[in-house]
Motif scaffolding. Structure first.
Motif, mmCIF file in Angstrom:
data_model
loop_
_atom_site.group_PDB
_atom_site.id
_atom_site.type_symbol
_atom_site.label_atom_id
_atom_site.label_comp_id
_atom_site.label_asym_id
_atom_site.label_seq_id
_atom_site.Cartn_x
_atom_site.Cartn_y
_atom_site.Cartn_z
ATOM 1 N N THR A 12 0.826 -1.220 0.000
ATOM 2 C CA THR A 12 0.000 0.000 0.000
ATOM 3 C C THR A 12 0.854 1.261 0.000
ATOM 4 O OG1 THR A 12 -0.138 0.228 2.424
ATOM 5 C CG2 THR A 12 -1.727 -1.259 1.368
ATOM 6 N N VAL A 13 2.175 1.112 -0.138
ATOM 7 C CA VAL A 13 3.107 2.242 -0.008
ATOM 8 C C VAL A 13 3.626 2.666 -1.379
ATOM 9 C CG1 VAL A 13 5.269 3.020 1.036
ATOM 10 C CG2 VAL A 13 3.791 1.428 2.272
ATOM 11 N N PRO A 14 3.530 3.953 -1.750
ATOM 12 C CA PRO A 14 3.963 4.406 -3.079
ATOM 13 C C PRO A 14 5.464 4.669 -3.180
ATOM 14 C CG PRO A 14 2.987 6.237 -1.906
ATOM 15 C CD PRO A 14 2.836 5.030 -1.009
ATOM 16 N N GLU A 15 6.248 3.680 -2.820
ATOM 17 C CA GLU A 15 7.695 3.737 -3.004
ATOM 18 C C GLU A 15 8.232 2.321 -2.938
ATOM 19 O OE1 GLU A 15 10.129 4.740 0.752
ATOM 20 O OE2 GLU A 15 8.309 5.945 0.966
ATOM 21 N N GLN A 16 9.381 2.084 -3.584
ATOM 22 C CA GLN A 16 9.902 0.719 -3.621
ATOM 23 C C GLN A 16 10.290 0.255 -2.227
ATOM 24 O OE1 GLN A 16 13.682 -0.236 -5.528
ATOM 25 N NE2 GLN A 16 12.772 -2.097 -6.359
ATOM 26 N N ILE A 17 9.713 -0.855 -1.822
ATOM 27 C CA ILE A 17 9.977 -1.448 -0.517
ATOM 28 C C ILE A 17 10.746 -2.758 -0.685
ATOM 29 C CG2 ILE A 17 8.942 -2.346 1.601
ATOM 30 C CD1 ILE A 17 8.526 0.651 1.231
ATOM 31 N N LEU A 18 10.316 -3.595 -1.638
ATOM 32 C CA LEU A 18 10.925 -4.901 -1.839
ATOM 33 C C LEU A 18 11.737 -4.916 -3.136
ATOM 34 C CD1 LEU A 18 7.918 -7.246 -0.906
ATOM 35 C CD2 LEU A 18 9.680 -6.284 0.601
ATOM 36 N N THR A 19 13.000 -5.268 -3.040
ATOM 37 C CA THR A 19 13.849 -5.420 -4.216
ATOM 38 C C THR A 19 13.553 -6.768 -4.878
ATOM 39 O OG1 THR A 19 15.602 -6.499 -2.978
ATOM 40 C CG2 THR A 19 15.659 -4.078 -3.081
ATOM 41 N N ASN A 20 14.058 -6.948 -6.091
ATOM 42 C CA ASN A 20 13.875 -8.235 -6.765
ATOM 43 C C ASN A 20 14.510 -9.372 -5.981
ATOM 44 O OD1 ASN A 20 12.517 -6.884 -8.741
ATOM 45 N ND2 ASN A 20 14.086 -7.101 -10.314
ATOM 46 N N GLU A 21 15.630 -9.085 -5.342
ATOM 47 C CA GLU A 21 16.285 -10.110 -4.523
ATOM 48 C C GLU A 21 15.385 -10.521 -3.355
ATOM 49 O OE1 GLU A 21 17.694 -7.284 -5.514
ATOM 50 O OE2 GLU A 21 19.080 -8.118 -7.009
ATOM 51 N N MET A 22 14.669 -9.564 -2.796
ATOM 52 C CA MET A 22 13.744 -9.882 -1.703
ATOM 53 C C MET A 22 12.539 -10.658 -2.230
ATOM 54 S SD MET A 22 13.966 -6.272 0.362
ATOM 55 C CE MET A 22 13.137 -6.807 1.855
ATOM 56 N N LEU A 23 12.087 -10.317 -3.443
ATOM 57 C CA LEU A 23 10.966 -11.053 -4.026
ATOM 58 C C LEU A 23 11.339 -12.517 -4.259
ATOM 59 C CD1 LEU A 23 9.468 -8.537 -6.633
ATOM 60 C CD2 LEU A 23 8.768 -8.937 -4.278
ATOM 61 N N ASP A 24 12.607 -12.761 -4.591
ATOM 62 C CA ASP A 24 13.064 -14.140 -4.786
ATOM 63 C C ASP A 24 12.863 -14.975 -3.527
ATOM 64 O OD1 ASP A 24 13.873 -13.920 -7.435
ATOM 65 O OD2 ASP A 24 15.882 -13.219 -6.895
ATOM 66 N N LYS A 25 12.860 -14.318 -2.378
ATOM 67 C CA LYS A 25 12.705 -15.012 -1.098
ATOM 68 C C LYS A 25 11.243 -15.089 -0.646
ATOM 69 C CE LYS A 25 17.312 -13.471 0.312
ATOM 70 N NZ LYS A 25 18.107 -12.656 1.268
ATOM 71 N N ALA A 26 10.328 -14.623 -1.515
ATOM 72 C CA ALA A 26 8.911 -14.602 -1.139
ATOM 73 C C ALA A 26 8.227 -15.942 -1.355
ATOM 74 C CB ALA A 26 8.173 -13.515 -1.928
ATOM 75 N N ASN A 27 8.971 -16.917 -1.841
ATOM 76 C CA ASN A 27 8.469 -18.294 -1.961
ATOM 77 C C ASN A 27 7.184 -18.414 -2.779
ATOM 78 O OD1 ASN A 27 10.576 -19.352 -0.315
ATOM 79 N ND2 ASN A 27 9.484 -18.614 1.504
ATOM 80 N N GLY A 28 7.106 -17.635 -3.864
ATOM 81 C CA GLY A 28 5.967 -17.769 -4.766
ATOM 82 C C GLY A 28 4.678 -17.151 -4.283
ATOM 83 N N ALA A 29 4.735 -16.292 -3.279
ATOM 84 C CA ALA A 29 3.517 -15.630 -2.786
ATOM 85 C C ALA A 29 2.862 -14.832 -3.903
ATOM 86 C CB ALA A 29 3.870 -14.703 -1.629
#
Length: 258
Positions: A185-202
């Motif tokens: 809900t935040v209008p700025e980058q919070i999660l990097t692509n590297e962090m998304l890789d750790k999201a386990n397919g959410a």
């Protein structure tokens, strides 16, 4: 009775117009003569057709004429300052934002129910941000028996989540937990692509405005059901959302008549 024009770019504006008509206001077809206008509702988005709504148009308006738009336009901000018009950004009003959060949350939940093979109940959900939209969404997800976490950045927000029965986490804890659903809900980058890789397919949902909380193209590669969902109230519960805007506009216009 005040005469205005409404420049429709959003379905909810149909219901905004209907609501204002029931309040006794009228709408002029076409933009001219501009000096007869008591208010103008510009498109909900930031862009304005500057070839039509130019200096000649704004200079013909009476000083103090109310100008409305859904979100802030730098062009309108500048012109209203130049020509001493009263600029009202509807989504900047706290009452509108609080009420608008309800159809926003319902739209997110509708998308999740329609695009997941598991129930929301029992799912582990992270909501990024605990402002008006984030807090309302957490409340409604909890009502569906989801396990709800909120990513916060201050002690105040942390305390708010505890008071609401939501589990707070900080960004440093992100890779220590796993989630089924992540909603930004935040209008700025919070999660990097590297962090998304750790999201386990959410499934990753973003309801914020640009620059958004993460790279949605990359998120879709990780889970094809991930989605950018801007302007949800303009797609779901549009009558309610339009009437919320109409009530705000009528409130401003009514104060001018007093």
């Amino acid at each position: 009775m005040i005469k205005g024009i409404i420049l429709k770019d959003d379905t909810r504006y149909d219901y905004t117009e209907d609501y204002l008509i029931t309040c006794g206001h009228t709408f002029q077809k076409g933009n001219f003569p501009a000096d007869n206008l008591g208010f103008i509702i510009f498109p909900f988005k930031q862009s304005v057709d500057e070839s039509i709504y130019d200096d000649g148009f704004f200079s013909s308006l009476k000083e103090g004429t109310p100008i409305f738009s859904g979100i802030r336009s730098q062009y309108l901000t500048k012109k209203c300052e130049e020509y001493k018009l009263l600029y009202h950004v509807m989504m900047d009003d706290s009452c509108v934002a609080v009420r608008n959060a309800v159809p926003t949350s319902e739209g997110v939940i509708l998308y999740l129910i329609a695009n997941r093979i598991n129930t929301v109940a029992g799912s582990k959900v992270l909501v990024i941000g605990y402002g008006i939209c984030g807090r309302d969404l957490c409340k409604r997800l909890k009502a569906l028996d989801a396990n709800v976490y909120a990513l916060v950045r201050s002690r105040e927000k942390e305390c708010n989540t505890y008071a609401d029965g939501v589990k707070p986490i900080y960004i440093s804890d992100f890779d220590k937990l796993s989630f089924d659903i992540i909603v930004n809900t935040v209008p700025e980058q919070i999660l990097t692509n590297e962090m998304l890789d750790k999201a386990n397919g959410a499934i990753l949902i973003d309801i914020a405005s640009a620059p958004f909380g993460f790279d949605m193209n990359y998120a879709k590669k990780l889970n094809e059901k991930s989605a950018l969902l801007p302007g949800i109230p303009g797609k779901y519960a549009v009558k309610t959302a339009g009437e919320i805007l109409g009530e705000y506009i009528n409130h401003i216009l009514s104060r001018r008549k007093q």
